[in-house]
Design an enzyme around this catalytic site. Structure first.
Site, PDB file in Angstrom:
ATOM      1  N   SER A  40      -7.575   4.042   9.452  1.00 34.34           N
ATOM      2  CA  SER A  40      -8.260   4.047   8.159  1.00 34.34           C
ATOM      3  C   SER A  40      -7.519   3.163   7.158  1.00 34.34           C
ATOM      4  O   SER A  40      -8.107   2.294   6.511  1.00 34.34           O
ATOM      5  CB  SER A  40      -8.349   5.491   7.649  1.00 34.34           C
ATOM      6  OG  SER A  40      -8.762   5.526   6.301  1.00 34.34           O
ATOM      7  N   HIS A  84       0.843  -1.205   0.000  1.00 37.65           N
ATOM      8  CA  HIS A  84       0.000   0.000   0.000  1.00 37.65           C
ATOM      9  C   HIS A  84       0.870   1.244   0.000  1.00 37.65           C
ATOM     10  O   HIS A  84       1.884   1.303   0.673  1.00 37.65           O
ATOM     11  CB  HIS A  84      -0.886   0.014   1.247  1.00 37.65           C
ATOM     12  CG  HIS A  84      -1.757   1.229   1.322  1.00 37.65           C
ATOM     13  ND1 HIS A  84      -2.935   1.321   0.627  1.00 37.65           N
ATOM     14  CD2 HIS A  84      -1.606   2.392   1.985  1.00 37.65           C
ATOM     15  CE1 HIS A  84      -3.483   2.502   0.869  1.00 37.65           C
ATOM     16  NE2 HIS A  84      -2.701   3.181   1.692  1.00 37.65           N
ATOM     17  N   ARG A 123     -14.653  13.289   8.292  1.00 40.36           N
ATOM     18  CA  ARG A 123     -13.384  13.948   8.625  1.00 40.36           C
ATOM     19  C   ARG A 123     -13.038  15.016   7.594  1.00 40.36           C
ATOM     20  O   ARG A 123     -12.527  16.086   7.937  1.00 40.36           O
ATOM     21  CB  ARG A 123     -12.257  12.905   8.701  1.00 40.36           C
ATOM     22  CG  ARG A 123     -12.324  12.045   9.961  1.00 40.36           C
ATOM     23  CD  ARG A 123     -11.439  10.806   9.833  1.00 40.36           C
ATOM     24  NE  ARG A 123     -10.052  11.146   9.624  1.00 40.36           N
ATOM     25  CZ  ARG A 123      -9.155  10.340   9.056  1.00 40.36           C
ATOM     26  NH1 ARG A 123      -9.527   9.142   8.621  1.00 40.36           N
ATOM     27  NH2 ARG A 123      -7.921  10.729   8.903  1.00 40.36           N
ATOM     28  N   ASP A 172     -15.166   3.162   7.400  1.00 34.40           N
ATOM     29  CA  ASP A 172     -14.117   4.087   6.965  1.00 34.40           C
ATOM     30  C   ASP A 172     -14.656   5.087   5.957  1.00 34.40           C
ATOM     31  O   ASP A 172     -14.300   6.264   5.992  1.00 34.40           O
ATOM     32  CB  ASP A 172     -12.940   3.329   6.360  1.00 34.40           C
ATOM     33  CG  ASP A 172     -11.835   4.288   5.928  1.00 34.40           C
ATOM     34  OD1 ASP A 172     -11.287   4.957   6.814  1.00 34.40           O
ATOM     35  OD2 ASP A 172     -11.564   4.403   4.722  1.00 34.40           O
ATOM     36  N   LYS A 224      -8.493  -1.167   6.096  1.00 34.46           N
ATOM     37  CA  LYS A 224      -8.709  -1.616   4.719  1.00 34.46           C
ATOM     38  C   LYS A 224      -7.713  -2.704   4.333  1.00 34.46           C
ATOM     39  O   LYS A 224      -8.070  -3.683   3.673  1.00 34.46           O
ATOM     40  CB  LYS A 224      -8.630  -0.420   3.765  1.00 34.46           C
ATOM     41  CG  LYS A 224      -9.903   0.423   3.807  1.00 34.46           C
ATOM     42  CD  LYS A 224      -9.828   1.636   2.912  1.00 34.46           C
ATOM     43  CE  LYS A 224      -8.952   2.706   3.531  1.00 34.46           C
ATOM     44  NZ  LYS A 224      -8.950   3.956   2.765  1.00 34.46           N
TER      45      LYS A 224
END
Lengths: 428, 428
Positions: free
Chosen positions: A183, A82, A168, A161, A187
């Site tokens: 967050s 990621h 947010r 999320d 995921k």
């Protein structure tokens, strides 16, 4: 249990229990806790932070708000990778096939671009026919056979999320380390991988603009992995300049292909090799550096990419004939003065590409696959006003783009250089 | 202007401009800013506070959200008095007539009780027929003729405060000095008085439990008055013990009448004289202390009260014959041990009265006018288990009330005493 008491507790800097965190997130996801209480709690978290245990509990509850993908049908160690997002970040396009060529298995779910950052899915869709929504069975079969697949997230992956991030975004509570960490990690954990490499970008084009914040975020994410018994490695990498040369979609796919053939820009290649090495090491594959070098040299990495494109319905012919979309015009951009590049507002470089049509200002915008920037700007580079440093690939007017570039690139007389990789943080 | 940018600015501890505060409050009152953004902003204000200028701007915008009462039909200096709320706080019932008897003009809008604190309107309604909703013309005529009227707030006085308070209540953003100060002062300023005396209660039965917070609140309110060109005096008074003896409704009216006749409990009388003195001084009336002493002695103060009751439709006969509602039973309460009273949880004493039916747990509850406590507990008082210190005026079971009292009164061997008035803060 009353939500107002939980908000008050966090406001007064006490540690929330797992039960309290679970109660509030579960009920928020179910629509029982109103947005106005959640946003007050998020702001209190912004100010007082969360402990490692609180962050793990938050991640767990978010993770449990939707589907958790079962990758047990995949053979061997399930790897995931990621990136926190940057400009010119086509890393997954290279790292996926490269790892697969060396025997790893990367089952990757990617996202789309927004604002100054691009998205892997958008880039892949520059290839005619490329399908990012293949079914679960096809996904598993492809990863088992080829070693890599890159698809979009399923609809019901961590719905909490999605709700929290939207809230947010409009309540100035985005830049909170535990909230960002939970967050991202919720995921990643919902995506089912065993071992995860995180590319945490640091600098003017990244979410984390300074090394200190990036380290905190990386530590928080690695700690969450630890709490869930998952090996996680965070690689902190430079985003004070665009990664590689290409910024766009088709243009980045071309650069990824070059890199897979061993001809990529140095900084980008170094980062890809580093991330692939970490992934292969996590998978227990020996001599990863050597295997990577071989795969880049003998064409295996490139062939894995072609296999992936083929398996996901993309046009192999288009790639082989180098006929990805091209912009009508290529306009050279010249520096405004002579000297060294001392500072780059990388997010603004990303925005310049967005203005050309390569990215989205809002979720509904359409992308022009052909346009973008071919940029040779790097910190410390010596430039002169008579030598172009960026080629603007455009299908329209470029005045505004040139203005943005003029402002984003600072030229001075000092030689400023920064490393490609700053640091690695791991829990294994 | 975007609300999220305003939230971010306050979050990062920058000072908001008048325009920004005006924009967000105006649009919130009009329903254009959602609760979730307002609650995030309120939490950021909780953490970072507001400057004097910001607080004044907030007050101004709240004030302007509804009607501003024009008191120009009243002759002379228009006085107002406000208490931040406590237990046994029947001060307005005495100070109003007392000031009127000495030549002042008090046009008072009061509120109802909630939780452990009583409300002036509820107490007055213990008098048969007393009308707290007289029309505007009658209100002005009464103040001009008699010098005092006590009525309920009109429906559209500072609607922004009603919205904000309801939101603060459920998002743990109530205890913020600038928010409290703006809430109180916007209502006072909307009520139209020229000069205001604030009774800021300090202690276990008050909103501000310690002197430091109470001082900050008093300063903030006096500064707001200054910004609006209004003379304001804040009197910080002791709420670590119930004020006077009576806690309830009819029972407090009787004590107010006693005090107006010069026979009140010492602490309560001292406070009333102090507040009346400040009000008369603000009105430019000379020798206030002497005038007050005379009015209490010669019956003028009591007669003003009777005139007010008469003018507002209340039964003068009921007062004259001392036939206000009385509870069926009067049960003595004995201390649990011998010694000195070293600490009183005054809010809990108020809650004991509420449990009897003298107050409301929620806005919809009905009040029993007859019940309450006649309490002789004061810090430093020497007590013994064979001498009753509270008379419980009850129309039902008292077990729970006794339990609450047992816990609320701490007896020890130290002599603890606190002053009735801690401090005065003024801008004049």
């Amino acid at each position: 249990m009353r939500v107002v008491d939980i908000i008050e507790k966090k406001r007064d800097n006490f540690v929330l229990t797992n039960e309290e965190i679970s109660y509030v997130i579960k009920n928020y996801a179910e629509g029982n806790v109103p947005d106005y209480q959640m946003s007050a709690l998020l702001m209190a978290i912004y100010f007082n932070g969360m402990t490692r245990e609180e962050t793990a509990a938050l991640t767990k509850e978010m993770l449990n708000s939707g589907d958790v993908i079962d990758l047990s049908k995949l053979e061997g160690v399930k790897l995931d990778k990621h990136s926190t997002g940057g400009v010119g970040d086509k890393t997954s396009l290279v790292v996926g096939p490269l790892v697969a060529a060396c025997g790893g298995k990367l089952a990757k779910m990617s996202g789309r671009g927004l604002g100054h950052t691009g998205g892997t899915l958008d880039k892949l869709e520059a290839i005619e026919g490329f399908n990012i929504s293949i079914g679960e069975d096809d996904f598993f079969r492809q990863v088992n056979e080829i070693g890599v697949a890159i698809v979009g997230q399923t609809a019901n992956l961590v719905p909490a999320d999605k709700l929290l991030y939207a809230l947010r975004d409009v309540t100035a509570t985005v830049p909170s380390i535990p909230l960002i960490a939970a967050s991202i990690m919720s995921k990643k954990l919902a995506s089912g991988a065993d071992k995860i490499v995180l590319d945490v970008k640091v600098g003017s084009g990244a979410f984390m603009e300074n090394l200190e914040d990036a380290e905190k975020l990386a530590e928080a994410m690695v700690e969450i992995g630890d709490s869930f018994g998952k090996e996680v490695v965070a690689v902190l990498s430079n985003m004070d300049q665009p990664l590689g040369h290409a910024i766009g979609n088709a243009i980045e796919v071309r650069e990824a292909i070059d890199t897979l053939q061993g001809n990529g820009p140095t900084d980008f290649q170094v980062l890809c090799v580093e991330l692939a090495t970490e992934l292969l090491t996590l998978a227990g594959i020996e001599n990863p550096k050597k295997k990577i070098a071989t795969a880049l040299e003998n064409g295996d990495a490139y062939r894995k990419f072609v296999s992936m494109v083929d398996a996901q319905g993309g046009s192999v012919a288009q790639i082989a004939s180098d006929s990805l979309p091209r912009a009508k015009e290529v306009i050279p951009y010249y520096p405004t003065e002579n000297g060294y590049i001392v500072e780059i507002d990388t997010a603004e470089i990303g925005r310049a590409a967005m203005l050309l049509g390569a990215g989205r200002a809002s979720k509904e915008d359409e992308i022009d696959m052909a346009v973008g920037l071919e940029s040779f700007i790097k910190l410390g580079k010596k430039v002169s006003t008579d030598e172009a440093v960026i080629m603007i690939h455009s299908n329209g007017a470029v005045e505004e783009v040139v203005e943005v570039l003029n402002k984003a690139i600072k030229i001075g007389d000092m030689l400023v250089e920064k490393p490609i990789i700053y640091k690695k943080i791991r829990n294994s």
